[in-house]
Design a protein around this motif. Structure first.
Motif, short mmCIF file in Angstrom:
data_model
loop_
_atom_site.label_atom_id
_atom_site.label_comp_id
_atom_site.label_asym_id
_atom_site.label_seq_id
_atom_site.Cartn_x
_atom_site.Cartn_y
_atom_site.Cartn_z
N UNK A 21 56.89 -36.21 38.08
CA UNK A 21 56.14 -35.22 37.35
C UNK A 21 56.88 -34.58 36.20
N UNK A 22 58.11 -35.03 35.89
CA UNK A 22 58.85 -34.46 34.77
C UNK A 22 58.20 -34.86 33.45
N UNK A 23 58.27 -33.95 32.48
CA UNK A 23 57.71 -34.23 31.17
C UNK A 23 58.59 -35.23 30.44
N UNK A 24 57.94 -36.20 29.77
CA UNK A 24 58.66 -37.21 29.00
C UNK A 24 58.51 -36.87 27.52
N UNK A 25 59.59 -36.60 26.81
CA UNK A 25 59.48 -36.25 25.39
C UNK A 25 58.85 -37.38 24.58
N UNK A 26 58.14 -37.06 23.50
CA UNK A 26 57.50 -38.11 22.70
C UNK A 26 58.48 -39.11 22.11
N UNK A 27 59.72 -38.70 21.85
CA UNK A 27 60.67 -39.60 21.21
C UNK A 27 61.30 -40.57 22.20
N UNK A 28 61.04 -40.36 23.50
CA UNK A 28 61.61 -41.26 24.50
C UNK A 28 60.49 -42.07 25.15
N UNK A 29 60.66 -43.39 25.14
CA UNK A 29 59.63 -44.25 25.71
C UNK A 29 59.53 -44.00 27.21
N UNK A 30 58.34 -43.70 27.74
CA UNK A 30 58.20 -43.45 29.19
C UNK A 30 58.38 -44.74 29.98
N UNK A 31 58.85 -44.58 31.21
CA UNK A 31 59.03 -45.75 32.08
C UNK A 31 57.68 -46.33 32.45
N UNK A 32 56.72 -45.45 32.73
CA UNK A 32 55.36 -45.89 33.04
C UNK A 32 54.43 -45.37 31.95
N UNK A 57 50.54 -46.77 29.67
CA UNK A 57 49.50 -47.80 29.63
C UNK A 57 49.99 -49.07 28.95
N UNK A 58 50.71 -48.93 27.84
CA UNK A 58 51.22 -50.11 27.14
C UNK A 58 52.29 -50.83 27.93
N UNK A 59 53.16 -50.06 28.64
CA UNK A 59 54.20 -50.69 29.46
C UNK A 59 53.57 -51.46 30.62
N UNK A 60 52.54 -50.91 31.24
CA UNK A 60 51.88 -51.60 32.34
C UNK A 60 51.26 -52.90 31.85
N UNK A 88 45.86 -49.46 41.12
CA UNK A 88 47.12 -48.91 41.63
C UNK A 88 48.15 -49.02 40.52
N UNK A 89 48.71 -47.91 40.12
CA UNK A 89 49.64 -47.91 38.99
C UNK A 89 50.85 -48.79 39.26
N UNK A 90 51.42 -48.69 40.47
CA UNK A 90 52.66 -49.42 40.75
C UNK A 90 52.42 -50.92 40.89
N UNK A 91 51.33 -51.32 41.50
CA UNK A 91 51.05 -52.75 41.64
C UNK A 91 50.67 -53.37 40.30
N UNK A 92 49.98 -52.62 39.46
CA UNK A 92 49.66 -53.13 38.13
C UNK A 92 50.92 -53.26 37.29
N UNK A 93 51.82 -52.31 37.43
CA UNK A 93 53.05 -52.36 36.63
C UNK A 93 53.89 -53.58 36.97
N UNK A 94 53.97 -53.91 38.26
CA UNK A 94 54.77 -55.07 38.66
C UNK A 94 53.98 -56.36 38.54
N UNK A 95 52.64 -56.26 38.44
CA UNK A 95 51.81 -57.43 38.20
C UNK A 95 51.26 -58.10 39.44
N UNK A 96 51.34 -57.46 40.61
CA UNK A 96 50.86 -58.09 41.84
C UNK A 96 49.37 -57.85 42.00
#
Length: 706
Positions: free
Chosen positions: A646-657, A659-662, A609-617
């Motif tokens: 579903x909005x596109x995240x530009x490469x120069x802006x760090x995405x909120x979600x 793999x590395x952030x999770x 689950x993307x959201x539970x992994x991101x928060x660490x539960x």
């Protein structure tokens, strides 16, 4: 993981968390990528020989070996793909196709495994010669997931293939997934046809013997086989032919003739596997312990899973003993049936370091990594990890321990991690003192006396005569056995603890809201013939209220994920069961649901689950039901889009979600053994044993006070 200096008692080897992990350097990553691109290029040249009069233009990601994957993907109907310049058959884009294949292989592995950075995925692909499923088997082996093939079928499905295609801009990922589903339904026929294509063509057989020419495939037959494969890929599947794809996992085992050695130690990922196993033990212990803030407080303070019994029994015994020996004097005005999620994770992490410190103190030849390997092999059971540790009865053979514990045969480790003839370097008392100190036990000396006493013999027998939930009489008997000098005062009169103090009032309000919604969902989940609910809620043991968001400032989240234990009503019979609930935070009950979930076996894979992994539960999710954070969010993230909208995240802006952030966010909770949590305010004033903000220097201070 760092060893704490201990000049006062050098025999104790106590470990604490360390945030230093090995990841490939930029030079190593670049070298591995160059090696893999060269290898992938060779795969395309081999695939070209199997496809007459056409250049292979498919990705090398799939469920078979890389060359077969290229052949299969090249035969998928390309009417839409020809419009995409990146997947055309021009020689000028061959290098780009090879790079996309490498990126797709990396995306395949990072979707399959949590906690796997892209650089480590490249590292494992190099170890496996660019074969994705062979690399997956190496990851499973090196990270202690010894029961990966016993996981839910949904753990290994088509989601990694779709995310791999999306990550490299494949024009029709659903068509690719559809084709591989067809392959899965006709795998025997597919392998037979591919084996014929693997033979060299007879039009290149000049100068060879008559026998050799007989073994070659005529061009006409080759074209016929390619036509059959093309129809099989692009037509609809036969009714009932679709099945799970664990066949691909078994086939990958035959493609590696030698064990794959890794010169680097991935201790952090090994400990994640062990933490998930320990979390399962705590969920089972909570299903047997009585509900109420008194026992929650004792479990969070001293209910560790190390000891001379099995992990679940250790948790129960340590909790009841602490509640009896150091009883609370106050009780919340509202007795919440929720145990703090982050506090539960913290005691699980402390248990892990207690287990490792026990083994490293007991056997000085062990370092932390070797202790992790030993504990994974033994399912975090010290009796199975250390045959020199006597259980409740010296006549009990450790090899028959799981039969005595009524565990399924598949959960039993294959052998002891320590040879029986290896003499321990320290006494049992010192080893348990190291465990109690590393786990921040409130009273290490008293705990050591309990764990080395003969009281546990009778407690062990009582526990395993009652495999289900313990009654109040069972708890009283255990309390009398473990702490007879204090058990006579079991019937205590508690002073009320008001909820008006912040943040206690805020937490109580949030938990009350969640409890009401869980109750409503559970009442509608199953009814008895007379219409009454079949289950009654027992303990909420995992909450993530940050699902689907944040969408605004101040941050708002759309849903909450919950794990809770429920018991059948007395007229129904049966044992406690684990449930999952997804609750709408906007009071839209039509978007909320709950369902029964099966607890994964130790050292197996979890439903992601993307959201539970991101928060660490560490929440257990259902396998056969869709929920927010399961599929579409990972697909959006693979495309470089924001999973929330579903909005596109530009490469120069760090995405909120990402793999590395999770991974980075989850690491903080996975290594948390020190400080206080918000939920601690619910138990701080129950007695004189308040939760202390234990920093990295606290272990040294403990030693100085000994």
């Amino acid at each position: 993981m760092a060893l704490v200096p201990n000049p006062s008692q050098p025999g104790l080897r106590i470990y604490k968390p360390s945030f230093s992990y090995w990841y490939p350097s930029l030079e190593q990553d670049s070298g591995s990528r160059s090696h893999l691109l060269h290898k992938i290029g060779a795969f395309y040249r081999k695939a070209w020989k199997r496809l007459p009069r056409r250049r292979p233009q498919g990705l090398c990601v799939g469920l078979l070996d890389p060359v077969s994957n290229i052949v299969i993907n090249s035969l998928i109907s390309s009417r839409k793909r020809k419009r995409d310049a990146g997947f055309s058959c021009c020689e000028g884009v061959q290098d780009d196709l090879e790079r996309r294949s490498l990126d797709a292989l990396v995306a395949f592995l990072t979707r399959l495994f949590p906690n796997l950075p892209e650089s480590l995925a490249v590292h494992y692909l190099r170890l496996a010669d660019a074969d994705a499923l062979v690399a997956a088997r190496v990851i499973v082996s090196h990270h202690g997931m010894k029961r990966f093939d016993e996981s839910e079928p949904a753990v290994l499905d088509m989601a990694p293939i779709k995310c791999a295609a999306l990550a490299v801009g494949y024009p029709n990922p659903d068509h690719l997934v559809h084709a591989w589903r067809n392959i899965s339904g006709h795998i025997d026929d597919t392998l037979h046809l591919l084996a014929i294509l693997h033979k060299p063509s007879s039009d290149r057989s000049h100068g060879t013997s008559k026998f050799a020419r007989m073994l070659k495939t005529p061009p006409s037959r080759r074209s016929c086989i390619i036509s059959k494969l093309t129809r099989m890929l692009n037509n609809g599947p036969s009714p009932g032919c679709e099945k799970d794809i664990w066949w691909a996992w078994r086939l990958a085992a035959s493609r590696r003739s030698r064990p794959c050695s890794d010169p680097y130690l991935h201790t952090g990922l090994l400990s994640r596997t062990l933490q998930d196993a320990i979390h399962g033990f705590y969920l089972q212990a909570l299903a047997r312990l009585p509900a109420g803030s008194s026992f929650y407080r004792s479990l969070l303070k001293a209910g560790y899973c190390y000891g001379p019994l099995d992990p679940i029994s250790n948790i129960i015994v340590n909790t009841i003993w602490y509640d009896t020996a150091f009883p609370p004097t106050m009780k919340l005005e509202l007795d919440l049936d929720v145990i703090g999620t982050r506090g539960l994770h913290r005691v699980e992490n402390r248990s892990l370091y207690g287990l490792a410190s026990f083994l490293c103190t007991r056997y000085h030849r062990f370092d932390f990594h070797q202790a992790m390997q030993c504990l994974v092999q033994a399912d975090a059971n010290l009796v199975l990890a250390d045959p020199n540790l006597v259980l409740a009865d010296p006549n009990i053979d450790p090899s028959s321990l799981y039969v005595l514990m009524r565990c399924p045969p598949s959960a039993a480790p294959t052998s002891n991690a320590v040879e029986a003839q290896d003499p321990p370097d320290t006494s049992l008392e010192k080893a348990f003192l190291a465990a109690a100190t590393a786990a921040f036990h409130p009273n290490p000396e008293a705990h050591v006396k309990l764990l080395t006493s003969c009281k546990l013999k009778s407690a062990f027998r009582l526990l395993h005569r009652r495999p289900d939930m313990l009654s109040s009489q069972d708890v009283k008997r255990l309390a009398m056995l473990l702490c007879p000098e204090s058990a006579h005062d079991c019937e205590r009169a508690f002073l009320p603890l008001p909820l008006t103090v912040y943040p206690r009032a805020k937490l109580a309000g949030m938990y009350t809201r969640i409890s009401k919604k869980v109750n409503a969902l559970l009442n509608a989940y199953a009814q008895m013939p007379n219409g009454d609910p079949k289950f009654e809620r027992y303990t909420i043991c995992g909450v993530n209220d940050r699902v689907c968001g944040p969408t605004s400032f101040p941050p708002k989240y759309g849903h909450t994920h919950v794990n809770f234990v429920a018991t059948p009503k007395s007229t129904c019979g049966g044992s406690a069961a684990l449930f999952f609930a997804e609750i709408s935070n906007n009071d839209q009950d039509d978007e909320s649901f709950c369902c029964h979930v099966a607890l994964p076996p130790p050292c197996a894979a979890q439903i992601r689950c993307l959201y539970c992994e991101y928060i660490g539960t560490r929440i257990v999710h259902p396998a056969g039901i869709d929920f927010h954070g399961r599929e579409s969010e990972f697909e959006k993230m693979a495309c470089g889009k924001d999973p929330r909208n579903g909005d596109y995240v530009p490469p120069w802006r760090a995405p909120y979600y990402s793999n590395s952030q999770i991974i980075n966010n989850r690491r903080g909770l996975a290594e948390n053994v020190y400080g206080r949590e918000k939920e601690d305010s619910l138990y701080d004033d129950l007695d004189e044993h308040k939760s202390v903000d234990l920093g990295p220097m606290s272990i040294r201070q403990i030693f100085l006070e000994m």
